[in-house]
Design a protein around this motif. Structure first.
Motif, short mmCIF file in Angstrom:
data_model
loop_
_atom_site.label_atom_id
_atom_site.label_comp_id
_atom_site.label_asym_id
_atom_site.label_seq_id
_atom_site.Cartn_x
_atom_site.Cartn_y
_atom_site.Cartn_z
N THR A 1 0.85 -1.19 0.00
CA THR A 1 0.00 0.00 0.00
C THR A 1 0.88 1.24 0.00
O THR A 1 1.72 1.40 0.89
N THR B 1 -4.41 -1.50 -7.24
CA THR B 1 -5.40 -0.66 -7.93
C THR B 1 -4.76 0.24 -8.98
O THR B 1 -5.48 0.92 -9.71
N SER C 1 -14.58 5.28 -1.30
CA SER C 1 -15.77 4.50 -1.58
C SER C 1 -15.35 3.23 -2.32
O SER C 1 -14.36 3.23 -3.05
N PHE C 2 -16.13 2.14 -2.12
CA PHE C 2 -15.74 0.84 -2.64
C PHE C 2 -16.96 0.12 -3.22
O PHE C 2 -18.09 0.34 -2.78
N ASP C 3 -16.70 -0.77 -4.19
CA ASP C 3 -17.78 -1.61 -4.70
C ASP C 3 -17.88 -2.88 -3.85
O ASP C 3 -17.18 -3.04 -2.85
N SER C 4 -18.75 -3.80 -4.26
CA SER C 4 -19.00 -4.99 -3.45
C SER C 4 -17.79 -5.90 -3.34
O SER C 4 -17.70 -6.70 -2.40
N SER C 5 -16.85 -5.77 -4.27
CA SER C 5 -15.64 -6.59 -4.22
C SER C 5 -14.51 -5.93 -3.43
O SER C 5 -13.44 -6.52 -3.26
N GLY C 6 -14.76 -4.71 -2.96
CA GLY C 6 -13.73 -3.99 -2.21
C GLY C 6 -12.84 -3.12 -3.05
O GLY C 6 -11.90 -2.50 -2.53
N ALA C 7 -13.11 -3.02 -4.36
CA ALA C 7 -12.32 -2.16 -5.24
C ALA C 7 -12.77 -0.71 -5.10
O ALA C 7 -13.97 -0.44 -5.01
N PRO C 8 -11.84 0.26 -5.10
CA PRO C 8 -12.22 1.67 -4.99
C PRO C 8 -13.08 2.11 -6.16
O PRO C 8 -12.82 1.72 -7.30
N THR C 9 -14.11 2.89 -5.89
CA THR C 9 -14.96 3.45 -6.94
C THR C 9 -14.72 4.94 -7.12
O THR C 9 -15.47 5.60 -7.84
N PHE D 1 -12.07 3.76 6.97
CA PHE D 1 -11.45 2.46 7.21
C PHE D 1 -10.12 2.67 7.92
O PHE D 1 -9.55 3.78 7.92
#
Length: 362
Positions: free
Chosen positions: A69, A95, A125-133, A329
């Motif tokens: 990270t 990402t 913000s994140f989608d259902s898979s945890g990827a940043p939106t 988070f």
């Protein structure tokens, strides 16, 4: 008088590289606190360095990297309790794409007076898979009069957030513990135009660079906004005023134009300050209409963002205030306090000369 007093170079550790400061502030003891980044074989981490008045290192603190990270600190301010608040960006390396950059989130860190970490918070913000939106950049952080903190920067979200890609200045208000109280983005939506490669569409709204709290409890931030033209959307300097909850009160654009074409020359405000009479002072970049050389652009306004009958003040492109839906988070960045490497820098000064002009009847 501008004479060199001292110059130093610093590294965060013998095995680190690419050290750099993004911001440095003077502290109440006459010293300085600087924030930036460092790099090692594990990735990029956030770096804070406290100096005395002569540039000697008093302490340093490093956060990350963690699990590939990347983390940076872009802005810092001393706080009323003798500590410091710093803000920047963080993103998992997974990402990052060559053509689209990284899914950057907001990183906020509260440090005690001795440099120990009180807390660290991440926001995105994140989608259902945890990827940043969405992806954010951070340019400024201040302590608010209620003891909380305000972060200013720029936000860009994809179609899963608001139905279309949006972009604009971001204000993120936190309480004293780092919990989000409110968050606002000032977006002008999408503008389509016919440019040099045909029909194009661009998310417009602008950039946020510098924020101050005003005497009425509201906030004023400087940066840039987009002007809607039939063939382009150039960035121009902007000032924006909100109330204490981030609701928009007024916004103005400030720019020079090329006399023969009406095209904009000024591009952005990089920094701002409040004046003693409640007005605003903002500085940034413009071009000389004669030879297109880069010039410093300074604007001094009253509390309403006005400067008399100056013709370089223009109505801003209307924006919509949206909630970006950033979730908090725990970044989980490991804390390091390695011994620093410090040395003198063989620096010299060179005299220069400047001239100033006043344009547009301002």
């Amino acid at each position: 008088t501008g004479n060199l007093v001292w110059a130093r170079v610093y590294a965060s550790g013998a095995n680190d590289r690419d050290n750099g400061f993004w911001e440095i502030r003077q502290t109440s003891d006459g010293g300085f606190v600087g924030v930036g980044q460092y790099r090692n074989d594990d990735g990029v981490g956030a770096w804070t360095l406290k100096l005395d008045s002569q540039g000697n290192v008093q302490w340093q603190q490093k956060l990350g990297p963690a699990g590939r990270t990347y983390a940076y600190l872009d802005a810092v301010r001393p706080t009323a309790d003798g500590g410091y608040v710093a803000a920047g960006r963080l993103a998992p390396l997974s990402t990052c794409q060559f053509s689209h950059g990284c899914g950057w989130g907001v990183l906020v860190v509260k440090l005690r007076a001795d440099g120990s970490v009180d807390w660290q918070r991440g926001f995105n913000s994140f989608d259902s898979s945890g990827a940043p939106t969405a992806s954010e950049s951070v340019e400024s952080v201040i302590q608010a009069s209620d003891g909380g903190y305000l972060v200013a920067g720029t936000w860009g979200g994809d179609a899963t957030v608001h139905g279309e890609f949006r972009q604009g200045p971001l204000l993120l208000k936190l309480d004293a513990t780092g919990s989000s109280e409110w968050q606002k983005v000032y977006s002008a939506g999408v503008h389509c135009f016919f440019g040099v490669i045909g029909r194009q569409c661009a998310a417009i709204g602008g950039l946020g660079y510098s924020v101050q709290q005003t005497s009425d409890g509201g906030y004023a931030f400087a940066g840039a906004g987009h002007v809607r033209f039939t063939d382009s959307v150039p960035l121009v300097p902007s000032l924006t005023k909100t109330d204490a909850s981030g609701n928009l009160l007024w916004q103005h654009f400030y720019y020079e134009t090329y006399p023969s074409t009406g095209r904009t020359l000024s591009q952005y405000f990089a920094s701002s300050a409040l004046t003693s009479d409640g007005g605003h002072l903002a500085v940034g970049f413009t071009e000389n209409p004669g030879d297109f050389a880069g010039e410093l652009f300074a604007v001094r306004t009253d509390s309403g963002g006005r400067a008399g009958s100056c013709s370089q003040i223009h109505p801003a492109t209307p924006v919509t205030v949206v909630d970006p839906g950033l979730a908090a988070f725990d970044p989980g960045l490991p804390v390091h306090a390695n011994a620093e490497v410090q040395g003198n820098s063989p620096s010299t000064t060179q005299a220069t000369s400047l001239s100033s002009t006043t344009g547009g009847g301002c």
